[in-house]
Design a protein around this motif. Structure first.
Motif, short mmCIF file in Angstrom:
data_model
loop_
_atom_site.label_atom_id
_atom_site.label_comp_id
_atom_site.label_asym_id
_atom_site.label_seq_id
_atom_site.Cartn_x
_atom_site.Cartn_y
_atom_site.Cartn_z
N ASN A 17 -8.49 -17.77 2.02
CA ASN A 17 -8.64 -16.62 1.14
C ASN A 17 -7.25 -16.11 0.73
N PRO A 18 -6.85 -16.25 -0.54
CA PRO A 18 -5.51 -15.83 -0.96
C PRO A 18 -5.28 -14.33 -0.80
N ALA A 19 -6.34 -13.55 -0.85
CA ALA A 19 -6.20 -12.10 -0.70
C ALA A 19 -5.65 -11.74 0.67
N MET A 20 -5.98 -12.55 1.68
CA MET A 20 -5.49 -12.30 3.03
C MET A 20 -3.98 -12.44 3.09
N LEU A 21 -3.46 -13.51 2.52
CA LEU A 21 -2.01 -13.73 2.49
C LEU A 21 -1.32 -12.69 1.61
N LEU A 22 -2.01 -12.29 0.55
CA LEU A 22 -1.44 -11.30 -0.36
C LEU A 22 -1.23 -9.97 0.35
N MET A 23 -2.22 -9.55 1.12
CA MET A 23 -2.16 -8.24 1.75
C MET A 23 -1.28 -8.22 2.99
N THR A 24 -1.30 -9.28 3.79
CA THR A 24 -0.56 -9.28 5.05
C THR A 24 0.85 -9.85 4.94
N PHE A 25 1.18 -10.51 3.82
CA PHE A 25 2.51 -11.08 3.68
C PHE A 25 3.24 -10.59 2.43
N LEU A 26 2.63 -10.80 1.27
CA LEU A 26 3.34 -10.50 0.02
C LEU A 26 3.55 -9.01 -0.19
N PHE A 27 2.51 -8.21 -0.02
CA PHE A 27 2.63 -6.77 -0.23
C PHE A 27 3.69 -6.13 0.67
N PRO A 28 3.70 -6.43 1.98
CA PRO A 28 4.77 -5.86 2.82
C PRO A 28 6.16 -6.26 2.35
N MET A 29 6.32 -7.50 1.88
CA MET A 29 7.63 -7.95 1.40
C MET A 29 8.08 -7.14 0.18
N VAL A 30 7.13 -6.89 -0.73
CA VAL A 30 7.45 -6.14 -1.95
C VAL A 30 7.85 -4.71 -1.61
N VAL A 31 7.09 -4.06 -0.73
CA VAL A 31 7.40 -2.69 -0.34
C VAL A 31 8.72 -2.62 0.41
N ILE A 174 4.48 -3.44 8.00
CA ILE A 174 3.69 -4.66 8.20
C ILE A 174 2.39 -4.31 8.93
N CYS A 175 2.48 -3.45 9.93
CA CYS A 175 1.28 -3.02 10.66
C CYS A 175 0.34 -2.23 9.75
N TYR A 176 0.93 -1.40 8.89
CA TYR A 176 0.11 -0.61 7.97
C TYR A 176 -0.68 -1.52 7.03
N PHE A 177 -0.01 -2.48 6.43
CA PHE A 177 -0.70 -3.36 5.50
C PHE A 177 -1.69 -4.27 6.22
N MET A 178 -1.43 -4.56 7.48
CA MET A 178 -2.40 -5.31 8.27
C MET A 178 -3.70 -4.53 8.40
N MET A 179 -3.56 -3.23 8.70
CA MET A 179 -4.75 -2.40 8.88
C MET A 179 -5.49 -2.21 7.56
N ILE A 180 -4.75 -1.99 6.48
CA ILE A 180 -5.39 -1.85 5.17
C ILE A 180 -6.02 -3.18 4.76
N GLY A 181 -5.36 -4.28 5.10
CA GLY A 181 -5.89 -5.61 4.77
C GLY A 181 -7.15 -5.96 5.52
#
Length: 356
Positions: A17-31, A174-181
């Motif tokens: 599921n690409p959304a999983m990688l998007l939320m737990t990896f890409l979004f934290p990197m951008v922020v 990273i923990c925050y986006f994990m929980m939101i993800g």
């Protein structure tokens, strides 16, 4: 063995599921690029800080010479006040022009200029050449042909405590986006239930605890591994200093544990996918806000003291303590107990849940 086999199947299914990688990896990197990257990522060798304690003609002329090659920031106070900017590489170096700078030149003496750097490089070498050439030209009648006088005493700034805010922010975000993800996994489990997939799987002889256990264990493993990789990548990309990778991964693992427990509770009691996702997001936002505000209460103005007391029920407050190396054992116990409470709430009548 069935539990392990089902867990591996769910890991393979979820990771596609690409959304999983998007939320737990890409979004934290951008922020983190916006929060940390500009402060820690660049070398910033083009900016010099100068503390001018003389404000005389020669010092002003020297600053103008340096401005042709560098961005100059006029500083006040002591050089120790600028250690943070040196550490964060917002300044390449800091020069201190003492009160006797102009006087020594008028007397034909070589003035001593203090240069504070974290590490020497090409930027400091060029700046030193400009300063030495300027001073030598003023004192050329006192200098033999072909002989230059070094005016600069360099000091390598080492004995100060580096700030770990960048590392704290990296792990906590990273923990925050994990929980939101977790909304992605929550929706996935509810879809499997709505499509009667869980009911069909239990009819094959798999136990209810094996079916849901494999889903939650796979979620725990995926979140912990991807988020840990995100932390390692963030440290390398943003040149984060003063970090404890072990404590960071420990905090991420514990966050994955409680996030999985929250997923279990929400999927057990909220049947609507939209409401379930909304519940996870609201919990994540409130927990994050209360935890951050309560932990750093002194840094925020107009924040009620009650937030500080409420922060004890936020997992982010305890995760922050682990990241900072404070009360590690107590924090682990509290987060594990929080997770057990959610697990207990979410494990009520599992077989009935699977059959529904």
């Amino acid at each position: 063995m069935r539990l392990i086999r089902l867990t591996i199947i769910n890991i393979k299914r979820t990771i596609k599921n690409p959304a999983m990688l998007l939320m737990t990896f890409l979004f934290p990197m951008v922020v983190l690029f916006g929060v940390v990257g500009t402060g820690s990522g660049g070398s910033s060798l083009g900016k010099i800080g100068i503390i001018d304690n003389t404000s005389g003609k020669y010092s002003k002329d020297l600053i103008q010479e340096l401005e042709e090659k560098y961005d100059i920031e006029n500083l006040e106070g002591t050089v120790e006040d600028s250690y943070n900017e040196l550490r964060d590489k917002k300044l390449a170096m800091v020069y201190v022009l003492n009160e006797d700078f102009d006087k020594n030149i008028d007397l034909g003496k070589t003035p001593k200029i203090e240069n504070y750097v974290v590490e020497t490089g090409m930027g400091s070498i060029i700046a030193e050449d400009i300063i030495n050439n300027y001073v030598n030209n003023l004192l050329e009648e006192s200098i033999n042909s072909g002989l230059s006088t070094n005016s600069i005493d360099s000091v390598i700034v080492e004995n100060y405590e580096k700030d770990s805010n960048d590392y704290y922010m990296a792990v906590i975000m990273i923990c925050y986006f994990m929980m939101i993800g977790a909304t992605i996994i929550t929706e996935d489990i509810l879809k499997l239930k709505a499509q009667k997939v869980l009911k069909r799987v239990i009819s094959t002889g798999n136990k209810d605890r094996q079916i849901l256990g494999s889903l939650y264990i796979s979620s725990f493993i995926i979140q912990a591994i991807i988020s840990s990789i995100s932390l390692i990548v963030a440290i390398m990309i943003f040149n984060i200093e003063r970090f404890n990778l072990g404590l960071g991964i420990l905090a991420i693992t514990l966050c994955s544990l409680i996030t999985t427990a929250i997923i279990m509770t929400v999927t057990r009691w909220v049947k609507n996918q939209t409401l379930a996702s909304l519940a996870v997001v609201i919990f994540g936002l409130l927990a994050f806000a209360v935890g951050i505000l309560g932990t750093n209460l002194d840094e925020f103005s107009n924040v009620p003291k009650a937030i500080g007391y409420l922060s004890v029920i936020s997992p982010f407050s305890w995760l922050g303590k682990i990241i900072n190396g404070e009360s590690i054992v107590a924090s682990i116990i509290v987060i594990v107990l929080m997770s057990l409470a959610f697990f207990t709430l979410g494990s009520f009548k599992l077989r009935d849940y699977v059959k529904e």
